[in-house]
Scaffold this active site. Structure first.
Site, PDB file in Angstrom:
ATOM      1  N   LYS A  68      -9.525  -6.687 -94.703  1.00 28.20           N
ATOM      2  CA  LYS A  68      -8.438  -6.430 -95.654  1.00 28.20           C
ATOM      3  C   LYS A  68      -8.064  -7.636 -96.525  1.00 28.20           C
ATOM      4  O   LYS A  68      -7.544  -7.461 -97.622  1.00 28.20           O
ATOM      5  CB  LYS A  68      -7.183  -5.941 -94.913  1.00 28.20           C
ATOM      6  N   ASP A 109      -0.650   1.005 -97.203  1.00 27.52           N
ATOM      7  CA  ASP A 109       0.068   0.986 -95.918  1.00 27.52           C
ATOM      8  C   ASP A 109       1.585   0.989 -96.156  1.00 27.52           C
ATOM      9  O   ASP A 109       2.333   1.710 -95.492  1.00 27.52           O
ATOM     10  CB  ASP A 109      -0.325  -0.240 -95.089  1.00 27.52           C
TER      11      ASP A 109
END
Ligand code: ATR
Length: 278
Positions: A68, A109
């Site tokens: 990420k 997210d």
């Protein structure tokens, strides 16, 4: 049916065998009759993997642990909130320019955690206690601030909690002082209570009655001990599948421009949990 027109999507991570995202996205494509396929991929080398996706015509790719942060080096554009969080979980390859494919990185997210909590409360002007100071807490914390909520961080390791609070520009409260806090909601971003340690609870039960809403990002089991104790004290609860589902829904819409079939995506995730006996 996969054919010459099938649009390509997927997830890169290491490992990805456990990911529930293929079921969620393929379920959504099937439900809406979209000719697309979403496949799990484990690149041996991230740079080669990224340029492979770009060359092979992929449109949307999820990025999970451990890529990420590292993926950000290869992107043409990064969404400002993803930049602040310092992590990207979604790639969109824009293929509408004949001369160049433009890859933008997003972080869905925080969108997922905001939407999950917003199902039960108004975020703007609310005060939310975030338990934990890892990657998930960063996304949840920045998201809440983006939505106009006041965030308070607490964490077992004080130095890590204080670091995150400094970056968010919010307060840190040590675990021993939680009894003094008044807040509208609590979000657990730690792994405490996750299968197979289902007896775990990340906060003393007697503190739960202060919060109107309690959300857990742990989704295995779906009803964690935290959520059961919170419900028993009259709190409204939000399970961890909601964040996963809504972050996936945000990806789906970024990639397809089509509203996500939320109920179908949740059903697919519940099916996966059941198949894994979690
Ligand atoms: P992620 O990136 O998934 O959020 P992480 O970076 O490992 O995962 O962060 C895990 C968080 O859960 C941390 O805040 C960690 O607390 P520490 O900073 O003290 O390590 C918290 N955590 C994990 N296990 C815990 C436990 N048993 N009790 C309390 N906090 C715990």
């Amino acid at each position: 049916m996969i054919d010459g027109q099938t649009k390509l999507f997927g997830i890169i991570g290491k490992p990805v065998t456990h990911s529930m995202s293929p079921a969620m996205h393929n379920g959504a494509f099937a439900h809406l009759g979209i000719n697309g396929v979403y496949v799990p991929m484990e690149p041996g080398n991230l740079e080669q993997g990224f340029y492979g996706l770009q060359a092979l015509g992929f449109i949307g790719v999820s990025v999970t642990v451990p890529f990420k942060v590292e993926i950000m080096a290869y992107l043409d554009r990064i969404d400002p909130v993803a930049q602040k969080i310092g992590a990207v979980n979604t790639l969109h390859f824009d293929r509408s320019h004949p001369e160049k494919v433009i890859c933008t990185g997003y972080n869905t997210d925080w969108m997922g955690s905001n939407q999950a909590l917003a199902d039960e409360m108004t975020l703007q002007g609310s005060r939310v206690l975030v338990l934990g100071a890892g990657g998930a807490a960063r996304a949840v914390g920045f998201g809440l601030i983006e939505a106009g909520a006041e965030v308070i961080i607490t964490n077992r390791t004080v130095s890590k909690g204080e670091d995150l609070a400094n970056q968010l520009g919010c307060a840190f409260l040590p675990v021993e002082e939680l009894a003094t806090l008044e807040a509208d909601a609590l979000v657990n971003t730690t792994s405490v209570g996750m299968h197979p340690n289902e007896h775990g609870i990340p906060i003393q039960e007697n503190l739960l009655e202060k919060f109107a809403v309690v959300m857990d990002i742990v989704y295995a089991p779906l009803q964690t001990r935290l959520l059961r104790e919170a419900a028993a004290r009259g709190c409204r609860t939000v399970d961890g599948l909601k964040m996963l589902q809504y972050q996936g829904a945000a990806q789906f819409t970024l990639w397809t421009d089509v509203p996500a079939p939320n109920a179908t995506m949740r059903e697919a995730l519940l099916g996966e949990l059941q198949a894994r006996s979690l």
